[in-house]
Design a protein around this motif. Structure first.
Motif, PDB file in Angstrom:
ATOM      1  N   ILE A  37      40.669  42.437  54.748  1.00 42.63           N
ATOM      2  CA  ILE A  37      40.137  41.087  54.538  1.00 42.63           C
ATOM      3  C   ILE A  37      40.697  40.523  53.244  1.00 42.63           C
ATOM      4  CG2 ILE A  37      38.010  39.960  53.772  1.00 42.63           C
ATOM      5  CD1 ILE A  37      36.579  41.380  55.954  1.00 42.63           C
ATOM      6  N   ASP A  38      41.172  39.302  53.297  1.00 41.65           N
ATOM      7  CA  ASP A  38      41.692  38.694  52.074  1.00 41.65           C
ATOM      8  C   ASP A  38      41.776  37.182  52.276  1.00 41.65           C
ATOM      9  OD1 ASP A  38      43.340  40.399  49.668  1.00 41.65           O
ATOM     10  OD2 ASP A  38      43.546  38.221  49.657  1.00 41.65           O
ATOM     11  N   MET A  39      41.997  36.469  51.175  1.00 41.06           N
ATOM     12  CA  MET A  39      42.171  35.018  51.277  1.00 41.06           C
ATOM     13  C   MET A  39      43.647  34.648  51.339  1.00 41.06           C
ATOM     14  SD  MET A  39      39.319  33.203  49.068  1.00 41.06           S
ATOM     15  CE  MET A  39      40.159  33.254  47.513  1.00 41.06           C
ATOM     16  N   ASN A  87      33.996  47.366  49.456  1.00 43.56           N
ATOM     17  CA  ASN A  87      33.905  46.085  48.752  1.00 43.56           C
ATOM     18  C   ASN A  87      34.828  46.140  47.552  1.00 43.56           C
ATOM     19  OD1 ASN A  87      31.841  44.489  50.145  1.00 43.56           O
ATOM     20  ND2 ASN A  87      30.471  46.189  49.623  1.00 43.56           N
ATOM     21  N   ASN A  88      36.044  45.625  47.744  1.00 41.29           N
ATOM     22  CA  ASN A  88      37.073  45.744  46.706  1.00 41.29           C
ATOM     23  C   ASN A  88      37.501  44.403  46.101  1.00 41.29           C
ATOM     24  OD1 ASN A  88      39.700  47.047  45.489  1.00 41.29           O
ATOM     25  ND2 ASN A  88      40.414  45.400  46.837  1.00 41.29           N
ATOM     26  N   ALA A  89      37.318  43.300  46.856  1.00 39.03           N
ATOM     27  CA  ALA A  89      37.805  42.001  46.354  1.00 39.03           C
ATOM     28  C   ALA A  89      37.174  41.695  44.996  1.00 39.03           C
ATOM     29  CB  ALA A  89      37.451  40.888  47.341  1.00 39.03           C
ATOM     30  N   ASN A 152      31.598  37.718  31.925  1.00 39.56           N
ATOM     31  CA  ASN A 152      31.337  37.458  33.351  1.00 39.56           C
ATOM     32  C   ASN A 152      31.709  38.671  34.214  1.00 39.56           C
ATOM     33  OD1 ASN A 152      34.060  37.088  32.791  1.00 39.56           O
ATOM     34  ND2 ASN A 152      34.200  35.036  33.698  1.00 39.56           N
ATOM     35  N   TYR A 153      32.895  39.216  33.957  1.00 37.74           N
ATOM     36  CA  TYR A 153      33.401  40.338  34.759  1.00 37.74           C
ATOM     37  C   TYR A 153      32.527  41.594  34.551  1.00 37.74           C
ATOM     38  CZ  TYR A 153      36.928  43.616  36.618  1.00 37.74           C
ATOM     39  OH  TYR A 153      37.592  44.581  37.337  1.00 37.74           O
ATOM     40  N   SER A 154      32.191  41.900  33.295  1.00 38.57           N
ATOM     41  CA  SER A 154      31.401  43.112  33.062  1.00 38.57           C
ATOM     42  C   SER A 154      30.001  42.966  33.663  1.00 38.57           C
ATOM     43  CB  SER A 154      31.335  43.459  31.569  1.00 38.57           C
ATOM     44  OG  SER A 154      30.785  42.399  30.844  1.00 38.57           O
ATOM     45  N   PHE A 187      42.084  51.457  33.926  1.00 39.41           N
ATOM     46  CA  PHE A 187      43.138  50.428  33.982  1.00 39.41           C
ATOM     47  C   PHE A 187      44.235  50.873  34.943  1.00 39.41           C
ATOM     48  CE2 PHE A 187      40.585  49.701  30.344  1.00 39.41           C
ATOM     49  CZ  PHE A 187      40.441  48.317  30.358  1.00 39.41           C
ATOM     50  N   ILE A 188      44.383  50.098  36.010  1.00 39.13           N
ATOM     51  CA  ILE A 188      45.247  50.468  37.133  1.00 39.13           C
ATOM     52  C   ILE A 188      46.373  49.440  37.249  1.00 39.13           C
ATOM     53  CG2 ILE A 188      45.270  51.029  39.616  1.00 39.13           C
ATOM     54  CD1 ILE A 188      43.223  52.738  38.011  1.00 39.13           C
ATOM     55  N   LYS A 189      47.584  49.922  37.551  1.00 39.28           N
ATOM     56  CA  LYS A 189      48.742  49.014  37.668  1.00 39.28           C
ATOM     57  C   LYS A 189      48.663  48.177  38.943  1.00 39.28           C
ATOM     58  CE  LYS A 189      52.056  52.128  35.758  1.00 39.28           C
ATOM     59  NZ  LYS A 189      53.016  53.077  36.255  1.00 39.28           N
ATOM     60  N   THR A 190      48.248  46.929  38.815  1.00 38.92           N
ATOM     61  CA  THR A 190      48.178  46.000  39.960  1.00 38.92           C
ATOM     62  C   THR A 190      48.496  44.599  39.441  1.00 38.92           C
ATOM     63  OG1 THR A 190      45.893  45.290  39.647  1.00 38.92           O
ATOM     64  CG2 THR A 190      46.206  47.320  40.920  1.00 38.92           C
ATOM     65  N   PRO A 191      48.631  43.618  40.344  1.00 40.31           N
ATOM     66  CA  PRO A 191      48.846  42.237  39.885  1.00 40.31           C
ATOM     67  C   PRO A 191      47.745  41.766  38.918  1.00 40.31           C
ATOM     68  CG  PRO A 191      49.316  42.390  42.224  1.00 40.31           C
ATOM     69  CD  PRO A 191      48.754  43.724  41.811  1.00 40.31           C
TER      70      PRO A 191
HETATM   71  P1  NDP Z   1      44.275  42.191  42.731  1.00 37.85           P
HETATM   72  O1  NDP Z   1      44.049  40.907  42.003  1.00 37.85           O
HETATM   73  O2  NDP Z   1      45.628  42.803  42.674  1.00 37.85           O
HETATM   74  O3  NDP Z   1      43.839  42.060  44.270  1.00 37.85           O
HETATM   75  C1  NDP Z   1      42.605  41.517  44.617  1.00 37.85           C
HETATM   76  C2  NDP Z   1      42.700  40.920  46.001  1.00 37.85           C
HETATM   77  O4  NDP Z   1      41.414  40.350  46.311  1.00 37.85           O
HETATM   78  C3  NDP Z   1      43.715  39.776  46.080  1.00 37.85           C
HETATM   79  O5  NDP Z   1      44.532  39.920  47.223  1.00 37.85           O
HETATM   80  C4  NDP Z   1      42.832  38.546  46.158  1.00 37.85           C
HETATM   81  O6  NDP Z   1      43.402  37.457  46.899  1.00 37.85           O
HETATM   82  C5  NDP Z   1      41.617  39.088  46.896  1.00 37.85           C
HETATM   83  N1  NDP Z   1      40.476  38.196  46.697  1.00 37.85           N
HETATM   84  C6  NDP Z   1      40.133  37.514  45.585  1.00 37.85           C
HETATM   85  N2  NDP Z   1      39.056  36.755  45.807  1.00 37.85           N
HETATM   86  C7  NDP Z   1      38.703  36.949  47.101  1.00 37.85           C
HETATM   87  C8  NDP Z   1      37.676  36.423  47.925  1.00 37.85           C
HETATM   88  N3  NDP Z   1      36.795  35.530  47.462  1.00 37.85           N
HETATM   89  N4  NDP Z   1      37.608  36.836  49.208  1.00 37.85           N
HETATM   90  C9  NDP Z   1      38.501  37.712  49.713  1.00 37.85           C
HETATM   91  N5  NDP Z   1      39.503  38.245  48.977  1.00 37.85           N
HETATM   92  C10 NDP Z   1      39.606  37.860  47.686  1.00 37.85           C
HETATM   93  O7  NDP Z   1      43.169  43.197  42.146  1.00 37.85           O
HETATM   94  P2  NDP Z   1      43.188  44.788  41.948  1.00 37.85           P
HETATM   95  O8  NDP Z   1      43.800  45.456  43.105  1.00 37.85           O
HETATM   96  O9  NDP Z   1      43.651  45.086  40.574  1.00 37.85           O
HETATM   97  O10 NDP Z   1      41.608  45.047  41.921  1.00 37.85           O
HETATM   98  C11 NDP Z   1      40.860  45.394  43.065  1.00 37.85           C
HETATM   99  C12 NDP Z   1      39.428  45.664  42.649  1.00 37.85           C
HETATM  100  O11 NDP Z   1      39.410  46.700  41.676  1.00 37.85           O
HETATM  101  C13 NDP Z   1      38.742  44.457  42.001  1.00 37.85           C
HETATM  102  O12 NDP Z   1      37.394  44.411  42.367  1.00 37.85           O
HETATM  103  C14 NDP Z   1      38.864  44.755  40.531  1.00 37.85           C
HETATM  104  O13 NDP Z   1      37.865  44.120  39.794  1.00 37.85           O
HETATM  105  C15 NDP Z   1      38.721  46.263  40.532  1.00 37.85           C
HETATM  106  N6  NDP Z   1      39.262  46.919  39.357  1.00 37.85           N
HETATM  107  C16 NDP Z   1      40.590  46.794  39.053  1.00 37.85           C
HETATM  108  C17 NDP Z   1      41.096  47.427  37.944  1.00 37.85           C
HETATM  109  C18 NDP Z   1      42.523  47.351  37.543  1.00 37.85           C
HETATM  110  O14 NDP Z   1      42.867  47.846  36.462  1.00 37.85           O
HETATM  111  N7  NDP Z   1      43.405  46.764  38.335  1.00 37.85           N
HETATM  112  C19 NDP Z   1      40.232  48.240  37.071  1.00 37.85           C
HETATM  113  C20 NDP Z   1      38.862  48.306  37.495  1.00 37.85           C
HETATM  114  C21 NDP Z   1      38.414  47.676  38.611  1.00 37.85           C
HETATM  115  P3  NDP Z   1      44.161  36.261  46.126  1.00 37.85           P
HETATM  116  O15 NDP Z   1      45.562  36.714  45.981  1.00 37.85           O
HETATM  117  O16 NDP Z   1      44.001  35.089  47.037  1.00 37.85           O
HETATM  118  O17 NDP Z   1      43.444  36.077  44.811  1.00 37.85           O
END
Ligand code: NDP
Length: 247
Positions: A37-39, A87-89, A152-154, A187-191
């Protein structure tokens, strides 16, 4: 290779980063179907083209309750159940307390906290009908310890942890076997972390015992364990996946 055999799985934010890694892991482990699921329509189309047949992209905003209800109805009609919800979004809109706008406070709470409530409320109805399921909430080290610039995030990620404890209790009543756990990544390597200024990243690296950032797959491995039946006696747990980070 078959730790998720036959399972119907839903992963929010599944088009990239940690979510995509979880989607691919569940697929490789033999899930019947994994709904990503994603936007982000463009990324979802790419996912549909590049990955295996048991992965299905589904465009949905976790803040839209009517669309979530429709999605759950569709899955129920086709598969009759949802075995696993991740629940990851999540999003960030960082600013120091004094500078944080009400709009950014509301947006992050709406997606990261209420989005998890929305998805879990509708999906758990179906899990309760079937008497089983596993829910994995992606929180954050910041939800446990706080972080400068992330009021907000915390708050949202701390709330995800308390909802995890509450749902572990609520959803195991009346003989239901629904487990609810959380992962608190460091802290994880992602966008998401690519956006962080280099100075902030350097400071973070100095606080990580393993002296490196984590890979999305290292979080996906933890999600796999909590989602599959190997963790059948684990519920109400928050698993730190942070390389020994001391914030
Ligand atoms: P990314 O930003 O790389 O990916 C998140 C994805 O969620 C994007 O594809 C985004 O779509 C989608 N998304 C955002 N809003 C919504 C919505 N309202 N409905 C559906 N999809 C949505 O994030 P990460 O992979 O880094 O993070 C994933 C999870 O892990 C998050 O909850 C984050 O808070 C948590 N996390 C990440 C850490 C890190 O270091 N990376 C550390 C700790 C926790 P779009 O491109 O449209 O925005």
């Amino acid at each position: 290779m078959d730790r998720m055999k036959g399972k119907v799985c839903v992963v929010t934010g599944g088009a990239r980063g940690i979510g995509r890694s979880i989607v691919e892991k569940f697929s490789d482990e033999g899930a019947e179907v994994v709904f990503a699921i994603d936007m982000n329509k463009e990324l979802l189309d790419q996912l549909d083209k590049e990955t295996k047949k048991n992965i299905r992209g589904y465009q949905l905003d976790v803040t839209n309750r009517a669309d979530i209800q429709e999605f759950v109805n569709n899955v129920k009609e086709e598969f009759g159940r949802i075995d696993v919800l991740v629940n990851n979004a999540g999003i960030t809109r960082d600013a120091l307390l004094q500078k944080m706008s009400e709009e950014d406070w509301n947006l992050v709470i709406d997606v990261n906290l209420k989005g998890v409530f929305n998805m879990t409320q509708f999906v758990s109805n179906l899990m309760l009908e079937n008497g089983k399921g596993s829910i994995v909430n992606i929180s954050s080290i910041v939800g446990e310890r706080g972080n400068i610039g992330q009021t907000n995030y915390s708050a949202s990620k701390g709330g995800v942890i308390s909802m995890t404890y509450t749902w572990a209790k609520e959803l195991a009543r009346k003989g239901a076997n629904i487990r609810v756990n959380a992962i608190a990544p460091g802290f994880i390597k992602t966008p998401m972390t690519e956006k962080m200024p280099e100075k902030v990243l350097e400071n973070i690296l100095s606080k990580i015992t393993l002296k490196r950032m984590g890979e999305p797959e290292e979080v996906a491995n933890a999600a796999l364990f909590l989602a599959c039946d190997e963790s059948s006696y684990v519920t109400g747990h928050v698993l730190d996946v942070n390389g020994g980070t001391v914030l």
